[in-house]
Design an enzyme around this catalytic site. Structure first.
Site, PDB file in Angstrom:
ATOM      1  N   GLU A   1       6.522 -19.137  -3.614  1.00  0.00           N
ATOM      2  CA  GLU A   1       6.736 -18.374  -2.395  1.00  0.00           C
ATOM      3  C   GLU A   1       5.351 -18.042  -1.841  1.00  0.00           C
ATOM      4  O   GLU A   1       4.522 -17.459  -2.554  1.00  0.00           O
ATOM      5  CB  GLU A   1       7.505 -17.082  -2.719  1.00  0.00           C
ATOM      6  CG  GLU A   1       7.810 -16.288  -1.474  1.00  0.00           C
ATOM      7  CD  GLU A   1       8.506 -14.957  -1.761  1.00  0.00           C
ATOM      8  OE1 GLU A   1       8.819 -14.676  -2.929  1.00  0.00           O
ATOM      9  OE2 GLU A   1       8.710 -14.209  -0.787  1.00  0.00           O
TER      10      GLU A   1
ATOM     11  N   ARG B   1       7.699 -17.200 -19.075  1.00  0.00           N
ATOM     12  CA  ARG B   1       6.525 -17.163 -18.223  1.00  0.00           C
ATOM     13  C   ARG B   1       5.292 -16.822 -19.058  1.00  0.00           C
ATOM     14  O   ARG B   1       5.384 -16.234 -20.130  1.00  0.00           O
ATOM     15  CB  ARG B   1       6.700 -16.210 -17.055  1.00  0.00           C
ATOM     16  CG  ARG B   1       6.989 -14.772 -17.432  1.00  0.00           C
ATOM     17  CD  ARG B   1       7.521 -13.974 -16.247  1.00  0.00           C
ATOM     18  NE  ARG B   1       6.567 -13.901 -15.165  1.00  0.00           N
ATOM     19  CZ  ARG B   1       6.848 -14.234 -13.899  1.00  0.00           C
ATOM     20  NH1 ARG B   1       8.038 -14.652 -13.565  1.00  0.00           N
ATOM     21  NH2 ARG B   1       5.936 -14.115 -12.960  1.00  0.00           N
TER      22      ARG B   1
ATOM     23  N   LYS C   1       1.868 -11.624  -8.192  1.00  0.00           N
ATOM     24  CA  LYS C   1       1.207 -11.679  -6.888  1.00  0.00           C
ATOM     25  C   LYS C   1       1.208 -10.316  -6.226  1.00  0.00           C
ATOM     26  O   LYS C   1       0.232  -9.928  -5.585  1.00  0.00           O
ATOM     27  CB  LYS C   1       1.922 -12.691  -5.984  1.00  0.00           C
ATOM     28  CG  LYS C   1       1.644 -14.136  -6.334  1.00  0.00           C
ATOM     29  CD  LYS C   1       2.245 -15.063  -5.273  1.00  0.00           C
ATOM     30  CE  LYS C   1       3.255 -16.019  -5.842  1.00  0.00           C
ATOM     31  NZ  LYS C   1       4.608 -15.846  -5.343  1.00  0.00           N
TER      32      LYS C   1
END
Ligand code: ATP
Ligand code: MG
Length: 560
Positions: A35, A260, A270
């Site tokens: 994204e 992850r 982010k």
């Protein structure tokens, strides 16, 4: 990407099985779908290496796709930086660079199809009401009063939503699944919301935007992705993606989840990294302390070292925290093989060789890289006045201090044995000069009579050295897991106040002149450094410390 073939892992085993079973007509097609709401970090590098590595090794295809379904937080700057970073890592999407926003029309059409199948409805509940009606893990939800609208009304309202007849939040389109489903995501999830916002690519063409869960599976479907590899938090969403795709009867990727990456002493989110940038805790996304790909690039990491790291941590379904040391060891191992050595003094104190003739100088041979015989040698100038590290001299040394002190002989690397004769101080008692004599017979660094010294120091010739600023970094966060905070405190409270030390008066041997921005060196005895590609100018040379020579934390861990 020409890294060695990745070791097998559970994802590759699943793909092998699919191929053996003749699925997807033998095709393997993966993607990396960020994204564009920030810059990529080392966690994304893991995903890129995984997805691209699989496509490469299975003669498959790899897409880069921007998941730009949320107009509010996305910007072209992020898109551009992500393209640069994926390219830098060497992942090749060939001509397959896509944007989810390119599929808005198709997604809309698919939504209309679901409405016609009585599988979706327009709902007038506010987001708050939707939440209230959803129920909990232990309690079933309640049906929305708008759930039984007839198809024609739904089609009409949905089209009017699209045309912009309603304000933000007035209506949503929801999937009609099951308000008592044990998986809360299946309780009539919202597919579209109204948002009168400019989109970085579609401008004001749309005022309804698809929700991530509705969009994501469709994006994979449109691109005929065979293996949709994602992180564990999407495991519970898989059921919903499957429901959408099955109801539409379209192409289906197999979703495979992996854990992850979490890295010690830093943050991989982010949103939180953006906070560090916005609030000025770092100098930008590319601050060399940041775990972003651009930060690591500026710091001096190579694509090879990042890929090496991703390979060596492997993939699994278990959440864990990888120690920063693992990452540092990857770049250290590479630079030990490749980085030319130079001498540099970061905290200088002057040494005067009193028996060396004034005005005289000479050039000595120094080895460029002991790990690489091909790298050859260079000349280093020597003269009467030198700089050594302040910490390499002590007036009252402890027992195991083998460096310079009064009346002791040590070696200057590649040069001579020197003996300290006198210490000159200013009024405040600070050492301003150290007076030594040298033994001309020890030229090159060895005594013909075979006498030994215990210490070898690096040094530079004062009149020949090049001035530079050196930035030394430590962990950005002072604790192993910065997400864990004392009650009521933000993750920012875990920042390491000593993460940056700027040394403004450093001296480097003159062979460094003309070093290209970004080029990497070992400063003997000090660590690996690169020429900062951003702040270096014709007038000012700036270095970043990439990593220390040894893992300084190893000892600490051994003790604990
Ligand atoms: P962030 O919280 O940093 O924004 P994200 O998962 O929301 O991360 P996306 O842009 O959606 O970021 O991520 C693109 C891809 O990268 C996804 O497939 C995601 O699973 C993967 N990814 C993100 N963070 C990590 C991580 N720490 N380790 C491995 N893969 C990751
Ligand atoms: Mg995200």
């Amino acid at each position: 990407m020409d890294t060695p073939k990745t070791d097998s892992n559970f994802i590759r085993e699943m793909i092998d099985k699919d191929l053996a079973a003749g699925k997807n007509a033998g095709r393997v097609h993966t993607r990396f779908p960020p994204e564009p709401n920030g810059y990529l970090h080392i966690g994304h590098a893991k995903s890129i290496c995984l997805n691209y590595g699989i496509a490469r090794d299975y003669n498959g295809k790899f897409n880069l796709r921007f998941d730009d379904t949320n107009p509010c937080k996305e910007e072209q700057e992020y898109v551009d930086s992500m393209i640069e970073d994926v390219e830098w890592l060497g992942a090749d999407w060939e001509d397959r660079l896509f944007y989810a926003s390119d599929y808005f029309q198709e997604m809309y059409q698919y939504a209309v199809e679901l409405i016609k199948k009585k599988k979706a409805y327009v709902c007038d509940q506010s987001l708050d009401e939707v939440r209230k009606y959803r129920g909990t893990i232990t309690e079933p939800g309640k049906n929305s009063p708008f759930r039984d609208r007839i198809v024609e009304e739904n089609l009409d309202l949905f089209e009017r939503m699209r045309k912009g007849e309603f304000p933000d939040g007035a209506k949503t389109l929801r999937a009609k699944i099951d308000m008592s489903h044990p998986n809360l995501l299946m309780r009539d999830p919202v597919m579209y919301r109204i948002l009168h916002a400019e989109h970085h690519r579609t401008g004001s063409k749309w005022c309804i935007y698809p929700m991530y869960d509705w969009a994501h599976g469709l994006e994979d479907s449109v691109e005929k992705i065979t293996h949709s590899i994602c992180t564990m938090e999407f495991e519970t969403h898989r059921r919903l993606y499957d429901w959408f795709l099955d109801e539409l009867g379209v192409n289906h990727a197999r979703q495979i989840e992996f854990a992850r990456l979490n890295l010690s002493h830093t943050i991989l989110s982010k949103r939180k990294l953006l906070e560090l940038v916005d609030e000025g805790y770092v100098s930008g996304w590319d601050d060399p302390r940041m775990p972003t790909i651009c930060g690591m690039r500026r710091r001096g990491y190579t694509p090879e070292s990042v890929k090496d790291f991703c390979r060596c941590i492997g993939v699994s379904k278990m959440n864990s925290v990888i120690d920063m040391v693992v990452l540092e060891n990857c770049i250290r191992a590479e630079l030990n093989r490749t980085a030319p050595r130079v001498m540099s003094v970061l905290d200088p104190v002057k040494v005067v060789i009193t028996n060396y003739p004034e005005g005289q100088s000479e050039e000595l041979d120094a080895i460029n890289n002991p790990e690489d015989p091909e790298a050859g040698t260079r000349k280093v100038p020597f003269s009467r006045e030198l700089y050594i590290e302040r910490a390499d001299f002590m007036e009252d040394p402890p027992k195991k201090f083998f460096r310079l002190t009064l009346n002791r002989e040590v070696r200057l690397r590649y040069a001579y044995f020197i003996t300290c004769r006198e210490v000159i101080k200013d009024d405040g008692g600070n050492i301003t000069e150290i007076h030594c004599t040298y033994d001309p017979a020890t030229r090159g660094g060895d005594a013909p009579d075979g006498r030994k010294v215990k210490g070898t120091l690096h040094w530079v010739s004062a009149k020949d050295a090049v001035a530079a600023e050196v930035r030394v970094y430590d962990h950005l966060f002072a604790v192993r897991d910065p997400n864990k905070t004392e009650e009521g405190k933000a993750f920012l409270s875990n920042l390491n106040p000593g993460s940056l030390t700027v040394l403004k008066k450093c001296y480097i041997e003159p062979s460094i002149k003309g070093a290209a921005p970004g080029s990497r060196y070992q400063f003997e005895r000090l660590g690996y450094f690169n020429v900062d590609p951003k702040d270096t100018t014709d007038a000012k040379l700036v270095f970043n410390r990439i990593v220390s020579l040894k893992d300084t934390w190893a000892k600490v861990y051994k003790q604990s």
